[in-house]
Write an enzyme that holds these catalytic residues in place. Structure first.
Site, PDB file in Angstrom:
ATOM      1  N   GLU A  54     -74.077 -56.136  11.004  1.00  0.00           N
ATOM      2  CA  GLU A  54     -74.719 -57.448  10.980  1.00  0.00           C
ATOM      3  C   GLU A  54     -74.649 -58.071  12.371  1.00  0.00           C
ATOM      4  O   GLU A  54     -74.123 -57.482  13.321  1.00  0.00           O
ATOM      5  CB  GLU A  54     -74.049 -58.359   9.948  1.00  0.00           C
ATOM      6  CG  GLU A  54     -72.601 -58.707  10.273  1.00  0.00           C
ATOM      7  CD  GLU A  54     -71.948 -59.595   9.231  1.00  0.00           C
ATOM      8  OE1 GLU A  54     -72.476 -59.711   8.109  1.00  0.00           O
ATOM      9  OE2 GLU A  54     -70.884 -60.171   9.539  1.00  0.00           O
ATOM     10  N   HIS A  58     -70.089 -61.257  16.175  1.00  0.00           N
ATOM     11  CA  HIS A  58     -71.321 -62.051  16.052  1.00  0.00           C
ATOM     12  C   HIS A  58     -71.649 -62.723  17.383  1.00  0.00           C
ATOM     13  O   HIS A  58     -71.659 -63.952  17.512  1.00  0.00           O
ATOM     14  CB  HIS A  58     -71.239 -63.067  14.931  1.00  0.00           C
ATOM     15  CG  HIS A  58     -72.600 -63.384  14.383  1.00  0.00           C
ATOM     16  ND1 HIS A  58     -72.938 -63.180  13.071  1.00  0.00           N
ATOM     17  CD2 HIS A  58     -73.716 -63.848  14.991  1.00  0.00           C
ATOM     18  CE1 HIS A  58     -74.212 -63.526  12.894  1.00  0.00           C
ATOM     19  NE2 HIS A  58     -74.699 -63.926  14.048  1.00  0.00           N
ATOM     20  N   ASP A  74     -70.418 -67.492  14.641  1.00  0.00           N
ATOM     21  CA  ASP A  74     -71.769 -66.973  14.894  1.00  0.00           C
ATOM     22  C   ASP A  74     -72.422 -67.701  16.071  1.00  0.00           C
ATOM     23  O   ASP A  74     -73.563 -68.171  15.977  1.00  0.00           O
ATOM     24  CB  ASP A  74     -72.645 -67.100  13.646  1.00  0.00           C
ATOM     25  CG  ASP A  74     -71.925 -66.677  12.384  1.00  0.00           C
ATOM     26  OD1 ASP A  74     -71.200 -65.661  12.427  1.00  0.00           O
ATOM     27  OD2 ASP A  74     -72.077 -67.352  11.348  1.00  0.00           O
ATOM     28  N   ASN A  97     -73.090 -52.836   2.210  1.00  0.00           N
ATOM     29  CA  ASN A  97     -73.351 -54.265   2.084  1.00  0.00           C
ATOM     30  C   ASN A  97     -74.548 -54.698   2.914  1.00  0.00           C
ATOM     31  O   ASN A  97     -75.359 -55.512   2.477  1.00  0.00           O
ATOM     32  CB  ASN A  97     -72.113 -55.061   2.490  1.00  0.00           C
ATOM     33  CG  ASN A  97     -70.940 -54.796   1.578  1.00  0.00           C
ATOM     34  OD1 ASN A  97     -70.164 -53.876   1.824  1.00  0.00           O
ATOM     35  ND2 ASN A  97     -70.808 -55.573   0.521  1.00  0.00           N
ATOM     36  N   ARG A 141     -62.960 -69.968  13.067  1.00  0.00           N
ATOM     37  CA  ARG A 141     -63.561 -69.001  13.972  1.00  0.00           C
ATOM     38  C   ARG A 141     -64.190 -69.821  15.100  1.00  0.00           C
ATOM     39  O   ARG A 141     -65.183 -70.506  14.907  1.00  0.00           O
ATOM     40  CB  ARG A 141     -64.605 -68.142  13.256  1.00  0.00           C
ATOM     41  CG  ARG A 141     -64.000 -67.134  12.292  1.00  0.00           C
ATOM     42  CD  ARG A 141     -65.068 -66.293  11.634  1.00  0.00           C
ATOM     43  NE  ARG A 141     -65.855 -67.069  10.691  1.00  0.00           N
ATOM     44  CZ  ARG A 141     -66.944 -66.601  10.081  1.00  0.00           C
ATOM     45  NH1 ARG A 141     -67.380 -65.381  10.333  1.00  0.00           N
ATOM     46  NH2 ARG A 141     -67.594 -67.356   9.214  1.00  0.00           N
TER      47      ARG A 141
END
Length: 314
Positions: free
Chosen positions: A191, A255, A11, A154, A287
């Site tokens: 998201e 992200h 992120d 979700n 990540r």
């Protein structure tokens, strides 16, 4: 070889301030702190000194799963948006994760005085996360991901104006739902929104599907003179605009955030260098944050290329 911008920071958020520094934050493994670092050169962020400017509470709604912090600067003060929970074992219930804001005073956010401004109260009292803010025509807007209990997804994307950096004012627009198959692999997810204005367009990228190799980026755009809270102002890509590149050994990109280097536009994103994940992908720390240049099409939309292509910044 694809060299991470910063290792083990999902992120990723990069902000180039007027002081000439690149500021970086992301989700820190263990999900208990908000960490900032800065460097004059984008590629020096990897080895830059890190400062933990905030620690999770011992209990309560800001005690667990501190995810996806973003650093912003608005009207002379710093703001950090992040998601937090009261239960690390419940990640998809109606409640638990919510959006919170810190406000910082000082020239340097690494040494600023930070104040907790509390939760951003949305119209729905439900799971919410991944808030980003941007200025448009003098107004501050927030875009975020949230569970809409009436929709069997979700998370969906919402957009609203802000009265101040921690208070929504007026209408909330349901901006996007995971409607295409590539947005529904593993989980039905929209998201991680990020905004960039280019030419006559306001563009919002976002991430979709599960956080493994199926993670991809989609895109929304509107005319900059349009009413951004009118759903008919927005267009949506029918295919992902950035996805795994097995040939370059980078999987699950997403992200993202945006910055500039040498006057050129840069995409900041996270990805994994492999696909075999043990256990929960969210508990896997590998990540990494990466950076790459991207270009623009004749229609004024970004062309991100592929993760690890010739535009990758090493």
């Amino acid at each position: 070889m694809n060299t991470p911008l910063v290792e083990k920071r999902a992120d990723p958020w990069v902000y180039l301030h007027t002081d000439g520094y690149y500021y970086f934050c992301g989700s820190v493994p263990g999900y208990q702190v908000i960490e900032l670092r800065r460097a004059k050169k984008l590629t020096d962020l990897k080895n830059a000194e890190t400062v933990n400017i905030w620690h999770a509470h011992d209990e309560g709604p800001m005690s667990k799963l501190i995810w996806a912090p973003e650093l912003h600067y608005w009207q002379g003060k710093w703001c950090i948006y992040f998601a937090a929970s009261d239960d690390e074992n419940v990640r998809d219930a109606k409640h638990h994760h919510n959006i919170f804001v810190l406000e910082g005073e000082g020239d340097n956010p690494l040494t600023a005085k930070w104040t907790e401004k509390g939760q951003v109260k949305t119209h729905q009292d439900s799971f919410s996360l991944d808030a980003t803010v941007f200025e448009h025509n003098g107004d501050l807007y927030m875009c975020w991901a949230q569970l809409e209990p009436a929709i069997h997804n979700n998370s969906n994307l919402f957009l609203a104006k802000m009265k101040n950096p921690w208070t929504i004012e007026g209408k909330e627009l349901l901006l996007s739902i995971p409607e295409y198959p590539w947005e529904q692999v593993g989980f039905k997810v929209n998201e991680g929104p990020a905004e960039i204005t280019h030419g006559n367009k306001v563009i919002i990228t976002y991430s979709a599907s599960a956080t493994d190799e199926n993670y991809v980026m989609g895109m929304l755009w509107a005319d900059k003179d349009a009413d951004l809270l009118d759903g008919y102002s927005w267009h949506k890509s029918t295919e992902p605009v950035f996805k795994s590149a097995a040939e370059n050994k980078l999987w699950g990109p997403g992200h993202n955030s945006f910055t500039k280097l040498n006057g050129k536009d840069v995409l900041i994103y996270h990805a994994r260098p492999y696909t075999q994940i043990d256990g929960d992908p969210l508990d896997n720390p590998d990540r990494h944050a990466y950076a790459k240049y991207f270009t623009w099409t004749d229609e004024g939309l970004p062309d991100f290329g592929k993760p690890g292509d010739e535009n990758q910044i090493q």
